[in-house]
Every structure is written in C-alpha cells, then in structure tokens.
Scaffold this motif. Structure first.
Motif, PDB file in Angstrom:
ATOM      1  N   GLU A  40       0.829  -1.210   0.000  1.00 38.55           N
ATOM      2  CA  GLU A  40       0.000   0.000   0.000  1.00 38.55           C
ATOM      3  C   GLU A  40       0.864   1.261   0.000  1.00 38.55           C
ATOM      4  OE1 GLU A  40      -2.775  -0.274   3.265  1.00 38.55           O
ATOM      5  OE2 GLU A  40      -3.214  -2.365   2.788  1.00 38.55           O
ATOM      6  N   CYS A  41       2.187   1.039  -0.085  1.00 39.36           N
ATOM      7  CA  CYS A  41       3.124   2.164   0.001  1.00 39.36           C
ATOM      8  C   CYS A  41       3.642   2.577  -1.368  1.00 39.36           C
ATOM      9  CB  CYS A  41       4.327   1.771   0.866  1.00 39.36           C
ATOM     10  SG  CYS A  41       3.917   1.592   2.607  1.00 39.36           S
ATOM     11  N   ILE A  42       4.172   3.807  -1.399  1.00 42.26           N
ATOM     12  CA  ILE A  42       4.987   4.251  -2.523  1.00 42.26           C
ATOM     13  C   ILE A  42       6.426   4.292  -2.019  1.00 42.26           C
ATOM     14  CG2 ILE A  42       5.519   6.216  -4.028  1.00 42.26           C
ATOM     15  CD1 ILE A  42       2.556   6.960  -3.932  1.00 42.26           C
ATOM     16  N   LEU A  43       7.327   3.751  -2.828  1.00 40.87           N
ATOM     17  CA  LEU A  43       8.747   3.795  -2.478  1.00 40.87           C
ATOM     18  C   LEU A  43       9.335   5.094  -3.035  1.00 40.87           C
ATOM     19  CD1 LEU A  43      11.311   2.252  -1.401  1.00 40.87           C
ATOM     20  CD2 LEU A  43      11.596   1.436  -3.769  1.00 40.87           C
ATOM     21  N   LEU A  44       9.900   5.918  -2.157  1.00 40.28           N
ATOM     22  CA  LEU A  44      10.583   7.137  -2.592  1.00 40.28           C
ATOM     23  C   LEU A  44      12.077   6.853  -2.582  1.00 40.28           C
ATOM     24  CD1 LEU A  44       8.726   9.762  -0.319  1.00 40.28           C
ATOM     25  CD2 LEU A  44       7.946   8.746  -2.459  1.00 40.28           C
ATOM     26  N   THR A  45      12.755   7.126  -3.680  1.00 40.35           N
ATOM     27  CA  THR A  45      14.179   6.823  -3.789  1.00 40.35           C
ATOM     28  C   THR A  45      14.937   8.059  -4.279  1.00 40.35           C
ATOM     29  OG1 THR A  45      13.578   4.580  -4.461  1.00 40.35           O
ATOM     30  CG2 THR A  45      15.871   5.238  -4.802  1.00 40.35           C
ATOM     31  N   ALA A  46      15.952   8.448  -3.535  1.00 41.67           N
ATOM     32  CA  ALA A  46      16.861   9.493  -4.028  1.00 41.67           C
ATOM     33  C   ALA A  46      18.240   8.848  -4.118  1.00 41.67           C
ATOM     34  CB  ALA A  46      16.871  10.682  -3.081  1.00 41.67           C
ATOM     35  N   ASP A  47      18.699   8.616  -5.351  1.00 43.47           N
ATOM     36  CA  ASP A  47      20.019   7.996  -5.537  1.00 43.47           C
ATOM     37  C   ASP A  47      20.740   8.695  -6.681  1.00 43.47           C
ATOM     38  OD1 ASP A  47      18.791   7.064  -7.813  1.00 43.47           O
ATOM     39  OD2 ASP A  47      18.646   4.981  -7.130  1.00 43.47           O
ATOM     40  N   GLN A  48      21.770   8.025  -7.249  1.00 45.98           N
ATOM     41  CA  GLN A  48      22.559   8.682  -8.290  1.00 45.98           C
ATOM     42  C   GLN A  48      21.715   9.009  -9.526  1.00 45.98           C
ATOM     43  OE1 GLN A  48      22.857   5.667  -7.166  1.00 45.98           O
ATOM     44  NE2 GLN A  48      22.423   4.359  -8.948  1.00 45.98           N
ATOM     45  N   ARG A  49      20.574   8.293  -9.727  1.00 46.72           N
ATOM     46  CA  ARG A  49      19.690   8.596 -10.868  1.00 46.72           C
ATOM     47  C   ARG A  49      18.879   9.864 -10.618  1.00 46.72           C
ATOM     48  NH1 ARG A  49      15.477   4.500 -11.717  1.00 46.72           N
ATOM     49  NH2 ARG A  49      15.073   5.633 -13.628  1.00 46.72           N
ATOM     50  N   GLY A  50      18.737  10.250  -9.342  1.00 45.95           N
ATOM     51  CA  GLY A  50      17.883  11.382  -8.983  1.00 45.95           C
ATOM     52  C   GLY A  50      16.768  10.890  -8.088  1.00 45.95           C
ATOM     53  N   PHE A  51      15.627  11.576  -8.136  1.00 42.50           N
ATOM     54  CA  PHE A  51      14.487  11.232  -7.286  1.00 42.50           C
ATOM     55  C   PHE A  51      13.451  10.474  -8.112  1.00 42.50           C
ATOM     56  CE2 PHE A  51      10.325  13.049  -5.502  1.00 42.50           C
ATOM     57  CZ  PHE A  51      10.162  12.007  -4.613  1.00 42.50           C
ATOM     58  N   THR A  52      13.117   9.254  -7.676  1.00 42.85           N
ATOM     59  CA  THR A  52      12.097   8.471  -8.382  1.00 42.85           C
ATOM     60  C   THR A  52      11.097   7.905  -7.374  1.00 42.85           C
ATOM     61  OG1 THR A  52      13.462   6.485  -8.234  1.00 42.85           O
ATOM     62  CG2 THR A  52      13.609   7.749 -10.282  1.00 42.85           C
ATOM     63  N   MET A  53       9.930   7.518  -7.874  1.00 43.16           N
ATOM     64  CA  MET A  53       8.917   6.859  -7.037  1.00 43.16           C
ATOM     65  C   MET A  53       8.522   5.553  -7.709  1.00 43.16           C
ATOM     66  SD  MET A  53       6.489   9.845  -5.493  1.00 43.16           S
ATOM     67  CE  MET A  53       5.951  10.557  -7.030  1.00 43.16           C
TER      68      MET A  53
END
Lengths: 367, 367
Positions: free
Chosen positions: B31-44
C-alpha cells in the motif's frame, strides 16, 4: 387519459415529484407517480407517506381526462431518453399507459390511480413567506448537525421558530448547535414546529436558487406545506417538545479570534489527515498571540499547522473533533468569522463579525 | 533522504504510480509508494506484485540520498492539500518522513525501503512503438468484452498480436469477440502475448491523450514493460494458449445494414428500459427494407423502436442481449457502421464502412 406534453417540461416536473417517491418500500404504489388529468389540467403527485409533492398544472394538451399511477423509475427513464420534443401519454381501461415520442412507443403496466394515497389536506390560510434561495441556504447551513440517532427522534428534525419578524432554524445533535435566522416578509402569528430532516433534505433539492422566487409556508397541527409555485410539498411534523437551547449561547468570552474561514478549514482538514478513523482523532488548538497552532497526533504520525489571526484575550489550549469545526465553517459563506472561547472545557461559538445571522456552538473534547 | 520538489510535479507523479498501489492487501508494504533518491535522482515506485510502475527521475533538488516507503493514501492526501508551491521531504533513521510545505509540517511513520519488493527486470531491447492515444483507444475499445470469470483465466486478459506491421488487440468472453488493429512503427519480430485486463485498465488511466507521445512495449517470456517516457509500467503476462478466433470472422452475409451508430445505441438503450434485470431481457431486431424495428417485452411492458438504415439483403429476425450490442457500438467512434447478418442463429459482425480497423462479433439469443 390522453394528453400531449413537451418532453423537457414533463422531465422537469418528474424531477421535482421524484423527490417524494419511495425508493425501497413494501408498498409498490409508493414507488409510483400519479398522473392526473382533470378539470384542473394535468398534474403529477408523489407520496411516500412521510412527505408528498404535487405539481401545479403542467402545460399540456389534455384530450381526455383520467388518472394512472406509473412506476417513477421507468417513467423517468423513458421520458429522459425519448428523442422527440413532444410526448403523448394515453391510458387504457386495463391500467396500462402508452408513451409515444420520436421514433419510440412504449406500453407500460401501471396501477389504478384509486389506489394512490391522498396527500394530507393543508388549508392554505396564513402564509409565512421568504425567498426560496434564502430558505435553501438556511437549511443547507444547519442540516448537517441534526441528530442521526433515531432514539432522539425530535432531534432528527430542525426547529423552525417564527418570531420577531424572522424565521429561526436550529439543529442540535448533542455535541453542537447550529442556529441561523432570516427575516420573514409581512406580519404573522408566532409559531414553533419541528420539520423532519429528510423533508428538508429533499426540499433543498427543489428550492430555486433565485430569491425572487418565493416560498410560502403553511401549517396545521401535524403538517407543513411548502408552496413553491410550480409545486407544493407537504410533510408531517415531528411531535414533541424541542430542546431548549437559548441559554447555551453567550456573548462572553475569554479569548476571541477573527480568522480567515477558508484558511482555517484547509488547516483543519490537513491536520485531520493523520487520523485513520474518519476524523475522530481530536485536533488540539493552541491560541497564541495572533497565531492559531493546530496539532494532531495518531499512530500514523503528527500534523502541525499555523493559521494567522487577530487574537483578543488570553492564550488557551482546547481540543475538538475536527469534523464538527469543519462542517460549521463550511456552512459559512463569510470570508472571515469570529470564534469565541470561554475556557478549555467550554464550548466555542462561531459567529459573524457583525450582526446575529448565525451562531454555531461546538463542545470541546477533553485533552 | 532530503529533497525539495514542486508540489504540482510531485502530485502528478503520485497520481501515476498510485495506479499500481494495492488498495486492499495483507501486505502493508504494497500500500506504500517507495521514494528513492540515488545517483539517478528522485524516483517513485509502486508495486502490487501483479503490476508495478516506476517514474522517470523527477525534477527535484536532492540534498541527501536515501529511500523510504510511505503509505500512498496519506502521502497523496497530504501533498494534495498542502498550501505551498514547494514541498520538502526529509527522512530520519527511524523510518519516519517529515513533509513540510506552506504553513504545514507532517511527520509520518514509513517503512524501510529495503522491505519494498523489487520490480521484475525487463531488458529494453526490441521496442514495439505506437502513439499513446492510439494504444489507449485500442484498449478502451476492446476491454469491455474480456471475460469476468476467473475459471477462464486466459480470457480475463487481452491478446496482443504483433504481426503484419500492426498491433492486433482481441478480447473474447464466450459471447462476443472484439477485435481492433493499429499500425506499428518500424519493423519487428512477430509476437503474441496475453496481457491481464487489470493491467490494461490501469494503463489506460496513465496513457497520454496525445499521439505525439509514444509508448514503447518490451517483452520477456513472462513480462511486458510499457515505457511512457515519464514512467514505465511492468506487468506479468497471462500464461497459456489464447483461443483461436480468426475462423469466426467471415465477409459473407445474408443481410447487411448501414446504420447511424448513435441512433442505434439510443434505440437499443430505450428498448432495454422495459427490462428489470439489468438489460438481460433480449431485444428482437426485425430487419425490414431500410428500417430496423427493435422490440422488447417483459412483465413491465413493451417497447417498440424504428431506426432507418440502408438495408442490403433479405428480411430477417434475430434477438440479442442488448448490452452486448450497446457496448460494441459505444466503442466505435464512426458516425455510421455496417452490420452483417448471416442468419437468425448466427453471430452478427459490426465492421467499419471501409477498411478493417475493427470487427465486433456478437452471438444472438434464441427467440
């Protein structure tokens, strides 16, 4: 019965009487609309025994008098979907009705008009008159705080008090009081009745949004009749004594704030988001000099909001069910409101900056 | 993780990944959204294990890398209701995330990104490319006749056949066949897969309505990836052999009519009104010279409709479930269609006046 009528005219009047058609009932006749062509012309009636609606005579060419009851849902759907401008309605002696229009012809089984329950008789003597849009607003702005509990039957309606040249409308659900008043046209006898909430909900759907259109209210001991011109609605009244409420309102306060209505609604709605259980998590209000801090906390997390305002009086902390505040504020069209607080355990009162057109009283929650 | 992002940008991307969030599940992480900030930038990313969506890098100022899974519903509501233009997201080591914007600050408990299920890996080699709006239409115009019965698992999806420079999309529910085709850009290997209906329903919600926006399809044995540019959707494919359907289509006919699509829809919908059981009462079609007579009969009454048309061939009577005809006709944007009949007990076929962009085959009912 045989008559011809404009499709759009017919549809408009069906939409009006539909508000008094039963949707689920053990008496199939209550799911019908009664069509009547007599010396008055062509009229339609619906009656769910709690409330009834009858149209004024509808513009139509009546070729043959008669009467039939037809199921509202199918009648509405057929008329709505016909592709012609004119509809012909014709009944036969077996209580079926043929509906012709455009490229379509329907024959639908109806019921005898004799089986349709008559509307209560309300003699139209003394009228209480106000603008239709004014009444619509009075109801819309108070109906949300009627009681939903059938154990307090009298509180499932709204108090209509006609006194001091005004109509005062009051609803109370045990946690809050909503009060609105509006001037009435010409002199009248003082009167106090309780109108069922369901009646008022349906009434708002057919009241015009123009104040030039007037509504006249007539009463008997047991019934109220709303004459809207193109239709009349008759409803039973709730019996019993309404709760005395005036003493709950006070002009005193320890702290008063003047605040932007919409900003406060938005902040309360955001703070409610951390509540999982449909906004039942309390919000805490901290009245600080010229800023209202709103906080909420649940297992989901915390919310923190600041709303600037003009504060007059002491700092104070008080907690509320946010839904009660939001519903009252949403019923207010003014850009700014005043909110009076007398203590952390006493109700707050939302009032206009000037005048006394409304008062919303809300009980706090213990922190 | 710490970053700043425009509110509207963030909201748009949440609305996209939301289509792959589970609403009811025993696994709360879905039921979650994964928020990722890495070398690619910010993605969900969202992933309900049937299908997953990942955004392209979102325009944001990433101040600190990191990852967190946050419940989609509360995240969406908070961002939607914030009153500022910019949102700051900051996580701490206890998997809580602080969301700041306008006059609000929220701290919400999240879950470790490590617990979030990875999307299936689809190598993006050979692409099948068409306009996003074209694919959206292909799906919308066929999805209504996938099977709702889970006993015929393979028919709950749509056949995607890539051959002869075109994408052919087919759905079959045992009573009807919907077939659409559209040209593909550049050469490609022939391929035939079955995509789950649920995937396609969600895909149509995020496909652009502009044909200049392209969608690229990539396949593995078990998965399909739709690359929409601003996001990619990955879905499993349905396993098994799809029903052979080509032999059901024929160019022969005993009677062919050319008829106004919308007039026919309206007449069928009106005739269906006398059916109480959600349109299951058959409608009878009488093909007469240049007029189609539609009738229906139930305990409620009768309906009679006439629709003018150009008739080529014999008079004929045939009965259908009106919903099947209506749904196929509603999927057709052409003003007029041709309908071919080969006999009272044989299916009819709805085709365009010219070309072979679609064929809708519908089985009749016995009269």
């Amino acid at each position: 019965m045989k008559l011809m009528c404009g499709k759009e005219t017919l549809l408009n009047f069906i939409n009006i009487v539909n508000k008094a058609v039963s949707s689920r009932t053990t008496l199939p006749i209550l799911e019908c609309i009664l069509l009547t062509a007599d010396q008055r012309g062509f009229t339609m009636t619906a009656n769910n025994l709690e409330l009834g609606i009858q149209t004024a005579p509808i513009d139509a060419d009546v070729l043959e008098k008669g009467e039939i009851a037809i199921e509202a849902k199918i009648f509405h759907e057929i008329i709505r979907r016909l592709n012609g401008d004119t509809v012909t309605l014709e009944t036969d002696e077996k209580n079926s009705i043929t509906i012709t229009g455009g490229t379509s012809r329907f024959t639908i089984m109806g019921q005898s008009g004799d089986d349709f329950p008559a509307l209560p008789d309300v003699v139209q003597e003394e009228a209480y008159t106000l603008g239709q849009n004014e009444l619509r607003n009075l109801i819309r702005q108070t109906i949300f705080s009627i009681s939903q509990e059938s154990t307090k039957q009298i509180l499932t309606g709204e108090l209509f008090e006609m006194k001091e040249n005004a109509l005062q409308v009051v609803s109370i659900d045990g946690y809050r009081i909503s009060f609105r008043k509006s001037p009435l046209e010409h002199d009248f006898t003082e009167k106090s009745v309780v109108v069922p909430g369901k009646t008022l909900t349906e009434l708002t759907k057919i009241l015009s949004q123009e104040d030039e259109d007037k509504v006249h209210l007539y009463f008997t001991d047991k019934h109220v009749l709303f004459d809207l011109g193109m239709a009349t609605m008759v409803s039973r009244l709730l019996e019993g004594e309404y709760v005395s409420y005036e003493n709950n309102f006070t002009e005193d306060f320890k702290t008063k704030i003047i605040i932007d209505t919409n900003e406060l609604i938005q902040a309360l709605e955001r703070a409610s988001l951390v509540s999982r259980d449909n906004r039942k998590t309390p919000v805490r209000l901290e009245l600080k000099p010229n800023v209202l801090v709103i906080t909420a906390r649940s297992d989901m997390g915390t919310a923190y909001e600041e709303v600037p305002n003009e504060t007059d009086g002491d700092e104070m902390q008080i907690a509320f069910n946010p839904r009660y505040l939001i519903e009252a504020l949403r019923a207010i069209d003014d850009e700014k409101v005043a909110i009076r607080f007398t203590g952390s355990l006493s109700p707050c009162t939302i009032v206009p900056l000037e005048g006394k057109a409304y008062q919303y009283l809300i009980l706090p929650l213990r922190m």
